[in-house]
Design a protein around this motif. Structure first.
Motif, PDB file in Angstrom:
ATOM      1  N   GLN A 181       0.831  -1.207   0.000  1.00  0.00           N
ATOM      2  CA  GLN A 181       0.000   0.000   0.000  1.00  0.00           C
ATOM      3  C   GLN A 181       0.867   1.259   0.000  1.00  0.00           C
ATOM      4  O   GLN A 181       0.535   2.252  -0.647  1.00  0.00           O
ATOM      5  N   SER A 182       1.970   1.223   0.699  1.00  0.00           N
ATOM      6  CA  SER A 182       2.880   2.365   0.711  1.00  0.00           C
ATOM      7  C   SER A 182       3.488   2.598  -0.672  1.00  0.00           C
ATOM      8  O   SER A 182       3.671   3.731  -1.097  1.00  0.00           O
ATOM      9  N   LEU A 183       3.795   1.503  -1.367  1.00  0.00           N
ATOM     10  CA  LEU A 183       4.332   1.628  -2.719  1.00  0.00           C
ATOM     11  C   LEU A 183       3.382   2.419  -3.602  1.00  0.00           C
ATOM     12  O   LEU A 183       3.785   3.313  -4.344  1.00  0.00           O
ATOM     13  N   PHE A 184       2.116   2.082  -3.543  1.00  0.00           N
ATOM     14  CA  PHE A 184       1.137   2.770  -4.386  1.00  0.00           C
ATOM     15  C   PHE A 184       1.058   4.251  -4.043  1.00  0.00           C
ATOM     16  O   PHE A 184       1.098   5.115  -4.921  1.00  0.00           O
ATOM     17  N   ARG A 185       0.962   4.552  -2.755  1.00  0.00           N
ATOM     18  CA  ARG A 185       0.823   5.948  -2.350  1.00  0.00           C
ATOM     19  C   ARG A 185       2.063   6.767  -2.696  1.00  0.00           C
ATOM     20  O   ARG A 185       1.966   7.860  -3.249  1.00  0.00           O
ATOM     21  N   SER A 186       3.234   6.224  -2.366  1.00  0.00           N
ATOM     22  CA  SER A 186       4.452   7.022  -2.460  1.00  0.00           C
ATOM     23  C   SER A 186       5.010   7.110  -3.881  1.00  0.00           C
ATOM     24  O   SER A 186       5.744   8.027  -4.184  1.00  0.00           O
ATOM     25  N   GLN A 187       4.626   6.171  -4.764  1.00  0.00           N
ATOM     26  CA  GLN A 187       5.198   6.184  -6.107  1.00  0.00           C
ATOM     27  C   GLN A 187       4.209   6.654  -7.163  1.00  0.00           C
ATOM     28  O   GLN A 187       4.442   7.625  -7.854  1.00  0.00           O
ATOM     29  N   ILE A 188       3.092   5.983  -7.308  1.00  0.00           N
ATOM     30  CA  ILE A 188       2.132   6.342  -8.348  1.00  0.00           C
ATOM     31  C   ILE A 188       1.612   7.751  -8.132  1.00  0.00           C
ATOM     32  O   ILE A 188       1.510   8.550  -9.061  1.00  0.00           O
ATOM     33  N   LEU A 189       1.307   8.082  -6.884  1.00  0.00           N
ATOM     34  CA  LEU A 189       0.738   9.390  -6.602  1.00  0.00           C
ATOM     35  C   LEU A 189       1.777  10.513  -6.634  1.00  0.00           C
ATOM     36  O   LEU A 189       1.423  11.679  -6.583  1.00  0.00           O
ATOM     37  N   THR A 190       3.063  10.199  -6.708  1.00  0.00           N
ATOM     38  CA  THR A 190       4.081  11.247  -6.789  1.00  0.00           C
ATOM     39  C   THR A 190       4.636  11.413  -8.204  1.00  0.00           C
ATOM     40  O   THR A 190       5.545  12.203  -8.411  1.00  0.00           O
ATOM     41  N   LEU A 191       4.077  10.682  -9.174  1.00  0.00           N
ATOM     42  CA  LEU A 191       4.546  10.846 -10.551  1.00  0.00           C
ATOM     43  C   LEU A 191       4.325  12.275 -11.050  1.00  0.00           C
ATOM     44  O   LEU A 191       5.127  12.801 -11.822  1.00  0.00           O
ATOM     45  N   GLY A 192       3.242  12.884 -10.595  1.00  0.00           N
ATOM     46  CA  GLY A 192       2.993  14.270 -10.998  1.00  0.00           C
ATOM     47  C   GLY A 192       4.107  15.192 -10.556  1.00  0.00           C
ATOM     48  O   GLY A 192       4.555  16.064 -11.311  1.00  0.00           O
ATOM     49  N   ALA A 193       4.592  15.000  -9.325  1.00  0.00           N
ATOM     50  CA  ALA A 193       5.692  15.816  -8.824  1.00  0.00           C
ATOM     51  C   ALA A 193       6.969  15.549  -9.621  1.00  0.00           C
ATOM     52  O   ALA A 193       7.763  16.467  -9.880  1.00  0.00           O
ATOM     53  N   VAL A 194       7.162  14.293 -10.038  1.00  0.00           N
ATOM     54  CA  VAL A 194       8.336  13.956 -10.847  1.00  0.00           C
ATOM     55  C   VAL A 194       8.290  14.698 -12.174  1.00  0.00           C
ATOM     56  O   VAL A 194       9.276  15.291 -12.618  1.00  0.00           O
ATOM     57  N   PHE A 195       7.139  14.663 -12.823  1.00  0.00           N
ATOM     58  CA  PHE A 195       6.997  15.350 -14.109  1.00  0.00           C
ATOM     59  C   PHE A 195       7.173  16.866 -13.946  1.00  0.00           C
ATOM     60  O   PHE A 195       7.729  17.539 -14.821  1.00  0.00           O
ATOM     61  N   LEU A 196       6.717  17.398 -12.823  1.00  0.00           N
ATOM     62  CA  LEU A 196       6.900  18.824 -12.569  1.00  0.00           C
ATOM     63  C   LEU A 196       8.387  19.144 -12.447  1.00  0.00           C
ATOM     64  O   LEU A 196       8.877  20.141 -13.008  1.00  0.00           O
ATOM     65  N   GLY A 197       9.120  18.296 -11.728  1.00  0.00           N
ATOM     66  CA  GLY A 197      10.561  18.507 -11.598  1.00  0.00           C
ATOM     67  C   GLY A 197      11.270  18.429 -12.935  1.00  0.00           C
ATOM     68  O   GLY A 197      12.164  19.234 -13.240  1.00  0.00           O
ATOM     69  N   ILE A 198      10.878  17.469 -13.778  1.00  0.00           N
ATOM     70  CA  ILE A 198      11.506  17.333 -15.096  1.00  0.00           C
ATOM     71  C   ILE A 198      11.126  18.524 -15.979  1.00  0.00           C
ATOM     72  O   ILE A 198      11.943  18.998 -16.777  1.00  0.00           O
ATOM     73  N   MET A 199       9.893  19.009 -15.811  1.00  0.00           N
ATOM     74  CA  MET A 199       9.472  20.186 -16.575  1.00  0.00           C
ATOM     75  C   MET A 199      10.369  21.384 -16.253  1.00  0.00           C
ATOM     76  O   MET A 199      10.771  22.139 -17.149  1.00  0.00           O
ATOM     77  N   VAL A 200      10.702  21.537 -14.982  1.00  0.00           N
ATOM     78  CA  VAL A 200      11.602  22.625 -14.594  1.00  0.00           C
ATOM     79  C   VAL A 200      12.971  22.438 -15.243  1.00  0.00           C
ATOM     80  O   VAL A 200      13.583  23.395 -15.734  1.00  0.00           O
ATOM     81  N   MET A 201      13.463  21.188 -15.280  1.00  0.00           N
ATOM     82  CA  MET A 201      14.743  20.900 -15.928  1.00  0.00           C
ATOM     83  C   MET A 201      14.684  21.245 -17.413  1.00  0.00           C
ATOM     84  O   MET A 201      15.638  21.800 -17.979  1.00  0.00           O
ATOM     85  N   PHE A 202      13.578  20.918 -18.050  1.00  0.00           N
ATOM     86  CA  PHE A 202      13.419  21.237 -19.469  1.00  0.00           C
ATOM     87  C   PHE A 202      13.428  22.756 -19.690  1.00  0.00           C
ATOM     88  O   PHE A 202      13.995  23.258 -20.667  1.00  0.00           O
ATOM     89  N   MET A 203      12.794  23.463 -18.766  1.00  0.00           N
ATOM     90  CA  MET A 203      12.759  24.923 -18.897  1.00  0.00           C
ATOM     91  C   MET A 203      14.164  25.498 -18.825  1.00  0.00           C
ATOM     92  O   MET A 203      14.517  26.421 -19.570  1.00  0.00           O
TER      93      MET A 203
END
Length: 847
Positions: A684-706
């Protein structure tokens, strides 16, 4: 790369290539001395959450109720009946062999358990040494019937067909282990919540080191014990079908599978890389240099991890293969660019060609490593230590891969010289140009297919589950799978679950003392109505003397009429659930006692039943299910993983709801514990901490792209193919019913990391090609013909190379290999079709 940095780099590496290579080799040699200390960890600690209160409660219950570590040996005779002399003699020999093994506390089998119905005993006989199958005058037909029908043994010790049984070897409870781990965890928790003093920091370091050393020695002993048990049981396989099961064996087999994968498939992937590089480049230099870089990166990282005793776990075991991927991709990009420059500028010196290669590729390679690092750093937010370690290992590994790629490859080029350039008859450009023409001529189809893939994948993601059967981690032809299947289907289930119930806050029940009015007069005397009704007692059913083994134990709340009524409701409910196999509790002994006395017992009779038990009967029937000191009752059950769709969270929630809503206990009186609970918490922790944080990962990569592209539109365009790739892989898992678990959860980060690399390399090259004539279409074709080749090479090598993992006996490794290949294919298609089409549509570089 700035001119100043390029000048420093040229001075240190390009003008002194031999010294640079020697430095790296010396570093590798130094790290190699740590490799003998390399270790794998598949202990239960590596599959649990940090600061999980359930874990601490589990360890606490071990000290009250005994060891949870056991090993089961299933036994089915090849010939004859299980209850024949020959079969029972073989079973006795097996039991004797198990008892000789160090660390085994006791061995239980059908030969040793008390028989109460063969023939039926009286209550007074419960204080005597029990009858067992080892008694020569025991009626074996009655014993078989008792094992099949008795509430104590039914669905536990004998299969329904009466031909399969099991020996259970219980391991000694390691109290030193529990003491050390609880000391360490309490200090860790204080460190993360309140902070530690200087003295406590020193104490934490000392305890952590002592615990790690102790666990290492213990793991070696456990591995040797399992090997010894296998060896001793092997001598009986000509007489019976024998399988092993249990936590110790599962741990030992998982480590062997992981070692095998690292050794066999690691070698296989390296050999495939050699063959692929030879086919692609057809020059030995372009095989040796990339291979040397890949091997050095893996060797240095493993050596470093060994030096600091940072262990690979089940989750991080694929770290080696991933590091090979990323290192190989970097080397291929450098070599492809060098060969392009050599083809376009044959008159340039080797120094100019290599300097141009490094200058051209430094920026995109740096940013691919940084963005890939962001993806892997997302794993650090997990509460699971091995997942956190995997994230840090990969982040460090890709930084090392970048460093080695920009030292070994350029320095090697300088040492080898220009040589003959055979970059002419390569057909890869023809394949990449197919993508370019398809994107140009069928752009609407590209967008339609991408949209359709996204919609279907989103639906697939909604079907994702974090639930899986542990037995499905292994192939059906392995001993571990077969053993678990036999135990699950014939002997009451595989996965243990304990329910601990606290007594309600009521005044304690009266106990029998010297001042008790009943102490002077035996309530079960001849004139007592219960005694008169007891057909099995000619006089006091408890004998003339009270047993001494349990005289000092007051009767717990749970072994009274009121407590047993609640327990009986819970016991019967659990027994009715299709996922539940064998259920054992105090209800069992109460049912047996009432059956023996042929009437329902009152509280006083229940107290005397307990006091009358012999030590052997008490150890089997009573002690595992009650704790007088804490006034707790324990219900043990085993969960069946085969033949049903097991959903652990729903099962636990339904059980708790029934106990609270239907039985009437308070929520804080009910505690679940055992490996099932700990494993469920981890999932259950895997689901919460990984799938639900993909948005934050993409946001971080978006900043790198910028930062890299300095354009919002280009950054958004670069994100879309990566989001699609991650969606397709996760959606594919949902559609294929592949559950998220401790290994497949990392696929999301891997997919994002691979896709981001492709986007950065393609857009960087596209921008440079566009600057030539400001023609989007021409720039796309030239980018496909240049950087597209490197992306194509890398993808094909990874897809085919990782398919080798499909041959593993460890199913998570199979999924990992196939899903990594799917991630690479999706990333390649996205970067070669959708990405250029979006650029052509939105023209983010201007007119």
């Amino acid at each position: 790369m700035s001119e100043r940095l390029l000048g420093i780099y040229e001075k240190l590496v390009l003008r002194h290539p031999l010294a640079a290579i020697i430095f790296i080799i010396l570093l590798a040699v130094g790290m190699a001395f740590g490799l003998p200390n390399f270790k794998l960890d598949a202990s239960a600690d590596s599959l649990t959450l940090e600061h999980d209160t359930s874990l601490d409660y589990f360890r606490e219950t071990l000290q009250h109720y005994g060891s949870s570590d056991f090993l089961v040996v299933t036994y089915t005779p090849n010939e004859g009946d299980l209850f024949d002399d020959a079969s029972l003699n073989t079973l006795a020999q097996m039991s004797d062999e198990l008892k000789t093994i160090s660390g085994v506390a006791n061995v239980t089998s059908i030969l040793d358990v008390p028989l109460l119905y063969s023939p039926k005993v009286t209550v007074s006989q419960l204080k005597e040494e029990p009858r067992t199958l080892r008694n020569p005058d025991t009626d074996r037909d009655l014993a078989r019937k008792e094992f099949l029908e008795s509430p104590i043994y039914r669905k536990l010790i004998l299969s329904p067909d009466g031909q399969t049984t099991a020996l259970m070897a219980t391991m000694e409870l390691d109290r030193q282990y529990l003491t050390l781990v609880r000391q360490r965890d309490s200090l860790r928790l204080k460190r993360d919540t309140e902070g530690l003093t200087a003295e406590e920091e020193v104490e934490l370091e000392r305890v952590s080191k002592e615990f790690l050393d102790y666990r290492t020695a213990r793991a070696v002993e456990e591995h040797q014990r399992v090997a010894e048990i296998r060896e001793k049981m092997a001598q009986f396989k000509d007489r019976a079908q024998i399988f092993l099961g249990g936590p110790s064996m599962i741990t030992a087999d998982m480590i062997e599978f992981i070692k095998s994968d690292l050794r066999v498939f690691g070698t296989g992937i390296v050999l495939f890389i050699i063959a692929t590089l030879a086919i692609i480049f057809r020059q030995i230099r372009w095989v040796v240099l990339p291979l040397l870089t890949c091997v050095l990166s893996v060797e240095i990282m493993l050596g470093y991890l060994s030096w600091i005793d940072w262990r690979l776990t089940v989750i991080s075991s694929n770290f080696v293969a991933l590091l090979l991927i990323i290192t190989l991709a970097l080397t291929i990009h450098l070599i492809v660019r060098y060969r392009e420059l050599q083809t376009d500028n044959p008159e340039q010196s080797q120094l100019e060609l290599v300097r141009g290669t490094v200058s051209y590729m430094a920026r995109p390679c740096l940013y691919t490593v940084l963005t890939t690092g962001v993806a892997f750093v997302s794993l650090v937010v997990s509460d699971i230590r091995p997942v956190i370690d995997f994230g840090w290992m990969m982040t460090m590994g890709i930084a090392l891969a970048l460093t080695l790629a920009f030292i070994v490859i350029p320095a090697g080029m300088m040492l080898i010289g220009k040589g003959k350039n055979n970059d002419k008859g390569d057909n890869s450009a023809a394949y990449t140009m197919i993508f370019a023409r398809f994107t140009e001529n069928h752009g609407k189809l590209v967008l339609t297919l991408a949209l359709l893939a996204g919609v279907i994948s989103c639906w697939g993601i909604s079907q994702l589950q974090v639930e899986n059967r542990f037995i499905d981690y292994f192939r059906s032809d392995t001993e571990i799978y077969q053993g678990l299947s036999v135990i699950d289907e014939k002997l009451g289930g595989t996965t243990p679950l304990d329910i601990i119930l606290d007594a309600p806050p009521v005044p304690p029940m009266p106990t029998v003392t010297e001042d008790d009015p009943f102490a002077e007069e035996d309530p079960f005397a001849a004139d007592d109505p219960f005694a008169a009704d007891d057909p099995f007692a000619s006089d006091d059913p408890f004998g003339d003397e009270s047993p001494t083994s349990n005289d000092d134990k007051p009767n717990s709340y749970w072994f009274t009429g009121v407590g047993l009524q609640d327990l009986s409701k819970i016991h019967n409910y659990l027994d009715s659930l299709p996922e539940v196999g064998k259920v054992s509790s105090l209800v069992t002994i109460a049912d047996v006692a009432e059956d023996l006395m042929e009437h329902k017992l009152n509280d006083l009779e229940l107290a005397f039943v307990r006091r009358s038990l012999s030590p052997e009967n008490a150890a089997l029937l009573f002690d595992p299910y009650i704790d007088d000191e804490l006034n707790q009752a324990r219900i043990t059950l085993r969960i069946k993983e085969t033949g049903s769709e097991l959903k652990r969270p729903e099962l636990l929630a339904n059980i708790r709801s029934y106990i609270v809503d239907e039985v009437g206990l308070q929520d804080d009186q009910v505690h679940f514990t055992s490996l099932l609970v700990l494993y469920n918490n981890m999932l259950q922790s895997l689901f919460r901490s990984q799938i639900l944080t993909l948005g934050a990962v993409f946001l971080g990569i978006m900043v790198m792209f910028m930062v890299l592209f300095r354009s919002i539109s280009i950054s958004l365009i670069a994100m879309l193919p990566n989001m699609l790739a991650a969606t397709v892989v996760l959606g594919g898992m949902g559609l294929a019913r592949i559950p998220l678990d401790m290994m497949t959860i990392t696929i999301a980060a891997i997919t994002v990391g691979i896709g981001v690399d492709n986007s950065i390399h393609y857009i960087t090259r596209f921008k440079r090609e566009f600057a030539v004539d400001r023609d989007y279409l021409a720039a796309m074709h030239r980018a496909h013909g240049s950087i597209g080749r490197a992306l194509f090479y890398t993808a094909i090598t990874i897809i085919v190379g990782f398919s080798i993992l499909s041959l593993s006996n460890f199913i998570p490794s199979v999924y990992f290999g196939l899903l990594t290949g799917l991630a690479m294919l999706t990333a390649l298609l996205g970067s070669m079709t959708l990405l250029p089409k979006l650029i052509l549509i939105f023209k983010p570089l201007g007119k």
